[in-house]
Design an enzyme around this catalytic site. Structure first.
Site, mmCIF file in Angstrom:
data_model
loop_
_atom_site.group_PDB
_atom_site.id
_atom_site.type_symbol
_atom_site.label_atom_id
_atom_site.label_comp_id
_atom_site.label_asym_id
_atom_site.label_seq_id
_atom_site.Cartn_x
_atom_site.Cartn_y
_atom_site.Cartn_z
ATOM 1 N N ASP A 121 0.877 -1.168 0.000
ATOM 2 C CA ASP A 121 0.000 0.000 0.000
ATOM 3 C C ASP A 121 0.921 1.226 0.000
ATOM 4 O O ASP A 121 2.118 1.138 0.278
ATOM 5 C CB ASP A 121 -0.945 -0.005 1.212
ATOM 6 C CG ASP A 121 -2.132 0.959 1.006
ATOM 7 O OD1 ASP A 121 -2.088 1.765 0.053
ATOM 8 O OD2 ASP A 121 -3.084 0.908 1.807
HETATM 9 C C1 BGC Z 1 -5.014 3.288 0.041
HETATM 10 C C2 BGC Z 1 -5.113 2.257 -1.074
HETATM 11 C C3 BGC Z 1 -5.002 2.957 -2.402
HETATM 12 C C4 BGC Z 1 -3.688 3.713 -2.428
HETATM 13 C C5 BGC Z 1 -3.483 4.487 -3.706
HETATM 14 C C6 BGC Z 1 -3.773 4.141 -0.080
HETATM 15 O O1 BGC Z 1 -3.786 5.194 0.836
HETATM 16 O O2 BGC Z 1 -5.020 2.645 1.289
HETATM 17 O O3 BGC Z 1 -6.316 1.554 -0.981
HETATM 18 O O4 BGC Z 1 -5.082 2.031 -3.445
HETATM 19 O O5 BGC Z 1 -3.649 4.665 -1.372
HETATM 20 O O6 BGC Z 1 -4.333 5.563 -3.739
#
Ligand code: BGC
Length: 806
Positions: free
Chosen positions: A300
């Site tokens: 993530d």
């Molecule tokens: C989120 C993810 C997301 C990623 C890209 C993160 O903060 O937890 O679910 O895909 O950002 O935006």
């Protein structure tokens, strides 16, 4: 386990590659025995291995990290200067996988573009210098999709989203979100499917299969236990290995085994002392060695603590977004990996392994299949699908004296600011930049005689009092207070209309949890008076009151449910929100959605409520540790086992017709072997007066054994087709041994214990009045063995460390 990758078509590039590998091409006329090239994972893996061999070490390392972000004009934007071989950018892509271009080696691998949006495709809707627009269709949020209990429909939604990914020039969809709805206050609950792993798994698999059949990748996330947003980047979730296996991993396992997602995204949090993105137990031992996952694992965004080599070494192959972890001050990811390689803490073999895993999937993606995006997905047909999914998922919680559907031509007084400020979805990276949202007022106006004076009052109030807040640079939240109406005003609307509809809304968001407080989990004072006054006025004239809940998840209903006649849980329905609500209130669509999460009698009854969202153990003001004291007793598993009454049970949902279940019978039992199963059938008969669909659920009550078991667990479900009044359909269910089994941590195995099992085929998890079927397992069955000691509690923590020992 078989891993067939679907949906790849011949393309010029693939043919050229196949020929380069010495594979017979299709133009071999001389032989009748043409060699069909099976372009499965093995095919792309062979290609990837050959290419990675030709790469420089820096090119290989470049595949393992995204290009990173820079801070510009008050927001984080991709550092495109650091991105290798981008061919045709898609503004609004949230991340990239580096490509490779090297004239000497001849390698020309295009960078891949990744887009967010659990409820659709999230990209920038406009582009500088272009007049066209690039909107994604906003579909219902994950919880509402799952509430359809209709895997075929969810697969069609996945296909539409996959098509938008492809036609907008993207490669990978960073969804679906598959975390378990452990606690109603999780701010991001709306993105997820259910409190139950089977429902999560089936829905996740369906969406993945639909999207990937379009030839694009999906990313099931967040692996695992991102079940709260408070301190999500540092919190350590302490969870028993049994609960990890039975609750938090099982849905992911189902999706992995049934739909082969090309990617998995690790969570930000730690579990049992280790960041999930650095945990080899999770990313290698379980995901790959036990389940056979063949895709790649990505982190993530900015997760972990800057120990980048630990991520790659654990099997988390791709570090996103790459670059320095700006919000946390950790250094540049690529530099970190280069230094670890030089120091010997990251081996050449591990680098090659990660690069091959990523490239195997990258080669299948549109950017490397020479696909030319049209930028013209069929948004009109996707809007129709979005409306259908929304109306098929909304749950009729209450319908006293058949208050709904409303008679055609009813004069409707519509109350509540949310009828104007209707929420299509939640805030954060799951927010889709859709072209429009049909609000509830406009939807009702299409199908009823709406009191326009009242609707205009709310419209004007909204225009004069709305405020916009920027949600962390990711999305915008528009808020507006609920106006207070006097009793005499309400009385006048009651006199001149036939029925009241009150729409209540609750936004929730990534990055922050909800509160068990007025205005959030509880009604605000103004909302409570609105319900009180509207009910008094309308009931005084013998008229009905309907509440529509436009919320991301569970909220209290105890304080007000008895004052109203009907409650429609609309969740966050996507861009066709108002139309879908009106479809159900009018009866154009007969409700067939059912709850995939429990509505408890009070928040205090939620088994995780006492400890949510964790504790600040080091006194620095931030939550850092969260014990999952309830173990496997999440959601209905808890309420049913410990006899807690709830407001609306898991699986509940009313219809405008009635269904009878007839001739429920076990058809076969081959559980004597680990690959065996139990099969059963039931005939669902529409004994009411209108057409409708029914979701039948199969719950198992296990006999007492060495492991404690929930009173009931969902093991299968099915939805009928649209049954006209008087029609019936026989549904078949299958419970494989692997889904019947419980996890025995002491012996590292999934087991089915001997004894007599009861099976309830029921319309909801309230099974007390249902006559069970039963089957017997004569001796203990070991269904599968797991990695010894994997996923263990941290040193010093034992089962006795949890507040409850089940
Ligand atoms: C989120 C993810 C997301 C990623 C890209 C993160 O903060 O937890 O679910 O895909 O950002 O935006």
């Amino acid at each position: 386990m078989k891993h067939n990758n679907k949906g790849h078509h011949w393309s010029g590039v693939a043919v050229a590659i196949a020929l380069a590998l010495g594979v017979q091409g299709c133009n071999d006329n001389s032989s009748t025995a043409k060699t069909e090239v099976v372009k499965d994972n093995a095919y792309y893996r062979a290609l990837a291995e050959g290419m990675v061999q030709k790469m420089t070490q820096d090119e290989r390392l470049g595949l393992l990290v995204g290009p990173g972000y820079v801070f510009a004009n008050g927001a984080f934007v991709t550092n495109l200067d650091a991105l290798n071989n981008l061919k045709g950018d898609v503004p609004g892509s949230v991340g990239y996988i580096n490509g490779v271009y090297n004239a000497e080696s001849g390698l020309d691998i295009a960078a891949s573009k990744l887009a967010d949006g659990a409820a659709g495709v999230r990209i920038a809707p406009t582009r500088e210098g272009e007049s066209g627009t690039f909107h994604g269709t906003a579909f219902p949020v994950g919880t509402l999709l799952a509430s359809t209990w209709d895997a075929d429909l969810v697969k069609r939604v996945g296909a539409a989203i996959g098509n938008e990914i492809k036609e907008y020039g993207l490669d990978v969809w960073l969804a679906p979100g598959m975390n378990i709805q452990r606690d109603p206050l999780n701010g991001r609950s709306f993105e997820y499917f259910s409190e139950d792993p089977l429902v999560s798994g089936v829905m996740g698999a369906a969406e993945v299969a639909g999207a990937q059949a379009q030839g694009v990748g999906t990313t099931i996330k967040h692996f695992i236990a991102n079940n709260a947003e408070t301190s999500r980047s540092i919190v350590d979730n302490i969870i028993s290995p049994r609960a990890i296996r039975e609750i938090y991993l099982r849905g992911f396992q189902y999706a992995e085994e049934h739909a082969n997602p090309w990617a998995v995204m690790t969570a930000m949090n730690k579990v049992n002392g280790t960041y999930t993105g650095q945990w080899a137990d999770l990313n290698t031992r379980v995901l790959r060695d036990e389940w056979g996952f063949e895709g790649f694992v990505m982190s993530d965004w900015w997760s972990g603590d800057g120990h980048y080599a630990d991520m790659i070494n654990s099997g988390n192959d791709l570090i996103e977004p790459g670059g320095p972890a700006l919000p946390y001050g950790y250094g540049d990811a690529l530099t970190g990996l280069q230094e670890a390689y030089a120091a010997g803490s990251l081996s050449a073999d591990t680098i090659t392994q990660g690069a091959v895993r990523i490239l195997t999937q990258v080669l299948k993606m549109p950017s490397n299949q020479g696909y030319v995006a049209t930028n013209a997905p069929d948004l009109a047909s996707h809007a129709i699908l979005s409306r259908q999914a929304a109306s098929d998922g909304m749950v009729l919680l209450k319908n006293h004296q058949a208050s709904l559907p409303l008679a055609g031509g009813s004069k409707v007084a519509s109350f509540g600011i949310t009828q104007i400020n209707t929420l299509k979805g939640g805030a954060g990276s799951g927010d889709v930049n859709a072209a429009y949202t049909v609000n509830v007022a406009d939807g009702l106006a299409k199908q009823f005689s709406l009191d326009t004076g009242l609707a205009d009052f709310y419209r004007t109030f909204f225009e004069q009092n709305k405020t916009s807040s920027d949600f962390g640079g990711i999305s915008t939240v528009v808020s507006c207070p609920e106006p207070a109406l006097s009793q005499s005003e309400i009385a006048a609307y009651a006199a001149s209309n036939d029925v009241a509809v009150i729409t209540l809304g609750r936004i929730s968001a990534q990055g922050q949890d909800r509160q068990n407080a007025k205005g959030d989990y509880l009604l605000s004072d103004v909302e409570q008076s609105l319900i009180d006054n509207v009910s008094t006025a309308f009931h005084g004239l013998g008229k009905k009151v309907v509440v529509v809940l436009n919320t991301g998840g569970v909220m209290d209903t105890s304080a007000w449910q008895d004052k109203v006649d009907a409650i429609l849980l609309a969740y966050m329905p996507g861009q066709e929100a108002g139309h879908a609500v009106a479809d159900l209130l009018s009866g154009v669509v007969n409700p067939s959605g059912k709850l995939t999460q429990t509505f408890p009698a009070s928040y205090q009854d939620v088994p995780s409520s006492a400890g949510f969202p964790g504790t600040d153990t080091d006194g620095d003001g931030k939550v850092d540790t969260h014990y999952y004291n309830e173990g496997i007793y999440v959601g209905y598993r808890y309420y049913a086992t410990f006899g807690k009454g709830v407001n609306y049970p898991f699986g509940h949902g009313l219809s405008y017709t009635q269904f009878d279940y007839k001739n429920t019978a076990i058809q076969s039992n081959t559980l004597a072997s680990a690959g065996g199963k139990v099969t059963l059938t039931t005939t669902v008969y529409n004994s009411g007066s209108v057409s409708g669909r029914e979701v039948a659920q199969v719950y198992v009550a296990a006999p007492a054994g060495t492991l404690g078991k929930p009173a009931i667990e969902l093991k299968a479900f099915a939805k009928t087709k649209l049954l006209p009044a008087g029609a019936s359909e026989t549904l078949s269910f299958e419970i494989p041994a692997s889904w019947l089994a419980s996890f025995d941590n002491a012996n590292n195995e999934w087991i089915i214990e001997p004894g007599t099992y009861k099976l309830y085929v029921a319309p909801s998890s309230e099974v007390a009045a249902i006559a069970p079927q039963s089957f017997t397992v004569s001796s203990k069955l070991v269904v599968s063995k797991t990695t010894p000691g994997a996923l263990a509690l941290p040193a010093g923590v034992t089962e006795a460390s949890f507040e409850t020992q089940y």
